[in-house]
Design an enzyme around this catalytic site. Structure first.
Site, mmCIF file in Angstrom:
data_model
loop_
_atom_site.group_PDB
_atom_site.id
_atom_site.type_symbol
_atom_site.label_atom_id
_atom_site.label_comp_id
_atom_site.label_asym_id
_atom_site.label_seq_id
_atom_site.Cartn_x
_atom_site.Cartn_y
_atom_site.Cartn_z
ATOM 1 N N HIS A 17 0.846 -1.206 0.000
ATOM 2 C CA HIS A 17 0.000 0.000 0.000
ATOM 3 C C HIS A 17 0.880 1.255 0.000
ATOM 4 O O HIS A 17 0.605 2.218 -0.719
ATOM 5 C CB HIS A 17 -0.878 0.051 1.262
ATOM 6 C CG HIS A 17 -1.950 -0.990 1.338
ATOM 7 N ND1 HIS A 17 -2.118 -1.811 2.422
ATOM 8 C CD2 HIS A 17 -2.935 -1.333 0.470
ATOM 9 C CE1 HIS A 17 -3.160 -2.612 2.227
ATOM 10 N NE2 HIS A 17 -3.679 -2.345 1.045
ATOM 11 N N LYS A 41 -16.823 -6.749 5.451
ATOM 12 C CA LYS A 41 -15.560 -7.346 5.896
ATOM 13 C C LYS A 41 -15.414 -7.216 7.395
ATOM 14 O O LYS A 41 -15.578 -6.127 7.940
ATOM 15 C CB LYS A 41 -14.377 -6.601 5.251
ATOM 16 C CG LYS A 41 -14.006 -7.095 3.883
ATOM 17 C CD LYS A 41 -12.663 -6.506 3.469
ATOM 18 C CE LYS A 41 -12.307 -6.879 2.041
ATOM 19 N NZ LYS A 41 -11.144 -6.141 1.563
ATOM 20 N N ARG A 90 -2.602 -5.961 -8.619
ATOM 21 C CA ARG A 90 -1.508 -6.913 -8.451
ATOM 22 C C ARG A 90 -1.498 -7.956 -9.553
ATOM 23 O O ARG A 90 -0.516 -8.143 -10.236
ATOM 24 C CB ARG A 90 -1.609 -7.622 -7.090
ATOM 25 C CG ARG A 90 -1.089 -6.787 -5.958
ATOM 26 C CD ARG A 90 -1.668 -7.199 -4.651
ATOM 27 N NE ARG A 90 -3.098 -6.955 -4.621
ATOM 28 C CZ ARG A 90 -3.865 -7.112 -3.576
ATOM 29 N NH1 ARG A 90 -3.357 -7.563 -2.453
ATOM 30 N NH2 ARG A 90 -5.147 -6.832 -3.635
ATOM 31 N N SER A 128 -3.073 -7.630 2.622
ATOM 32 C CA SER A 128 -3.361 -7.574 4.059
ATOM 33 C C SER A 128 -3.829 -8.948 4.546
ATOM 34 O O SER A 128 -3.473 -9.373 5.643
ATOM 35 C CB SER A 128 -4.449 -6.543 4.353
ATOM 36 O OG SER A 128 -4.035 -5.270 3.957
HETATM 37 P P1 ADP Z 1 -10.042 -3.195 -0.292
HETATM 38 O O1 ADP Z 1 -10.631 -3.885 0.891
HETATM 39 O O2 ADP Z 1 -10.789 -1.980 -0.729
HETATM 40 O O3 ADP Z 1 -9.649 -4.075 -1.448
HETATM 41 P P2 ADP Z 1 -7.259 -3.092 0.504
HETATM 42 O O4 ADP Z 1 -6.792 -2.363 1.721
HETATM 43 O O5 ADP Z 1 -7.137 -4.568 0.516
HETATM 44 O O6 ADP Z 1 -8.714 -2.555 0.302
HETATM 45 O O7 ADP Z 1 -6.510 -2.543 -0.786
HETATM 46 C C1 ADP Z 1 -6.633 -1.211 -1.204
HETATM 47 C C2 ADP Z 1 -6.105 -1.082 -2.618
HETATM 48 O O8 ADP Z 1 -4.704 -1.350 -2.614
HETATM 49 C C3 ADP Z 1 -6.702 -2.066 -3.632
HETATM 50 O O9 ADP Z 1 -6.821 -1.407 -4.877
HETATM 51 C C4 ADP Z 1 -5.669 -3.154 -3.727
HETATM 52 O O10 ADP Z 1 -5.710 -3.818 -4.982
HETATM 53 C C5 ADP Z 1 -4.389 -2.340 -3.569
HETATM 54 N N1 ADP Z 1 -3.277 -3.143 -3.066
HETATM 55 C C6 ADP Z 1 -3.254 -3.938 -1.985
HETATM 56 N N2 ADP Z 1 -2.053 -4.534 -1.849
HETATM 57 C C7 ADP Z 1 -1.289 -4.099 -2.890
HETATM 58 C C8 ADP Z 1 0.048 -4.366 -3.342
HETATM 59 N N3 ADP Z 1 0.820 -5.249 -2.706
HETATM 60 N N4 ADP Z 1 0.486 -3.744 -4.464
HETATM 61 C C9 ADP Z 1 -0.338 -2.881 -5.122
HETATM 62 N N5 ADP Z 1 -1.598 -2.607 -4.764
HETATM 63 C C10 ADP Z 1 -2.075 -3.194 -3.667
#
Ligand code: ADP
Length: 162
Positions: A17, A41, A90, A128
């Site tokens: 992130h 969630k 990703r 996450s």
């Molecule tokens: P959500 O629950 O909205 O998917 P996340 O916190 O899991 O929220 O992710 C927020 C954003 O960050 C999403 O667009 C996700 O694809 C992106 N993201 C998460 N991990 C990575 C990573 N390792 N590299 C690039 N983007 C990421």
């Protein structure tokens, strides 16, 4: 001034992130990391904890702010002039969900554009959920989490387990 909004659960915020935030901060004058309450969630961390941790790890970025929101992203976005939503991609498996969300948001509020940043290959397998799964079994998550929040996230698991 064009505002980029980077929304997510950030449960917890990872170095993947942070990489997206750093890159967005180089592209936009102002970036708002928007920690969202997601009704679908169950999260490890509360909304306040996720927001405070995001604030801590982005403190060094002068053009990055952190906010939280309990509602639809398009409603949050209404307060800004031509906001851009930033999301990370990703793998192909992210694509369908992200594409559907971007189109839905556009339908609900045509003024909101979404752009995608391709992950750095170093973080391709980082999520996450993976961090939480590893931490739950006491695996080493040091390289996945920003050092400022590592102990707090691990403490949360000790509390959960006790
Ligand atoms: P959500 O629950 O909205 O998917 P996340 O916190 O899991 O929220 O992710 C927020 C954003 O960050 C999403 O667009 C996700 O694809 C992106 N993201 C998460 N991990 C990575 C990573 N390792 N590299 C690039 N983007 C990421």
């Amino acid at each position: 001034m064009q505002t980029a909004i980077y929304p997510g659960s950030f449960d917890p915020i990872t170095v993947g992130h942070l990489d997206v935030i750093r890159r967005a901060a180089n592209m936009f004058e102002r970036v708002i990391v928007c920690v969202v309450a997601n009704a679908n969630k169950k999260t490890l961390l509360t909304l306040e904890e996720r927001k405070e941790q995001a604030e801590r790890v982005t403190a060094a970025f002068p053009n990055v702010e952190v906010d939280s929101w309990n509602g639809l992203l398009v409603d949050y976005a209404k307060q800004f002039d031509k906001p851009v939503v930033v999301r990370g991609l990703r793998a192909l498996s992210d694509f369908e969900y992200e594409f559907m969300m971007a189109l839905t948001n556009k339908k609900l509020n045509p003024g909101v554009e979404t752009i995608f940043l391709a992950t750095d290959e170093k973080y391709m397998y980082l999520s996450s959920s993976a961090v939480k799964e590893i931490a739950a079994f006491h695996g080493d998550v040091t390289e996945f989490l920003p050092p400022e929040i590592l102990d707090d996230v691990l403490r949360k698991y000790q509390q959960e387990g006790s």
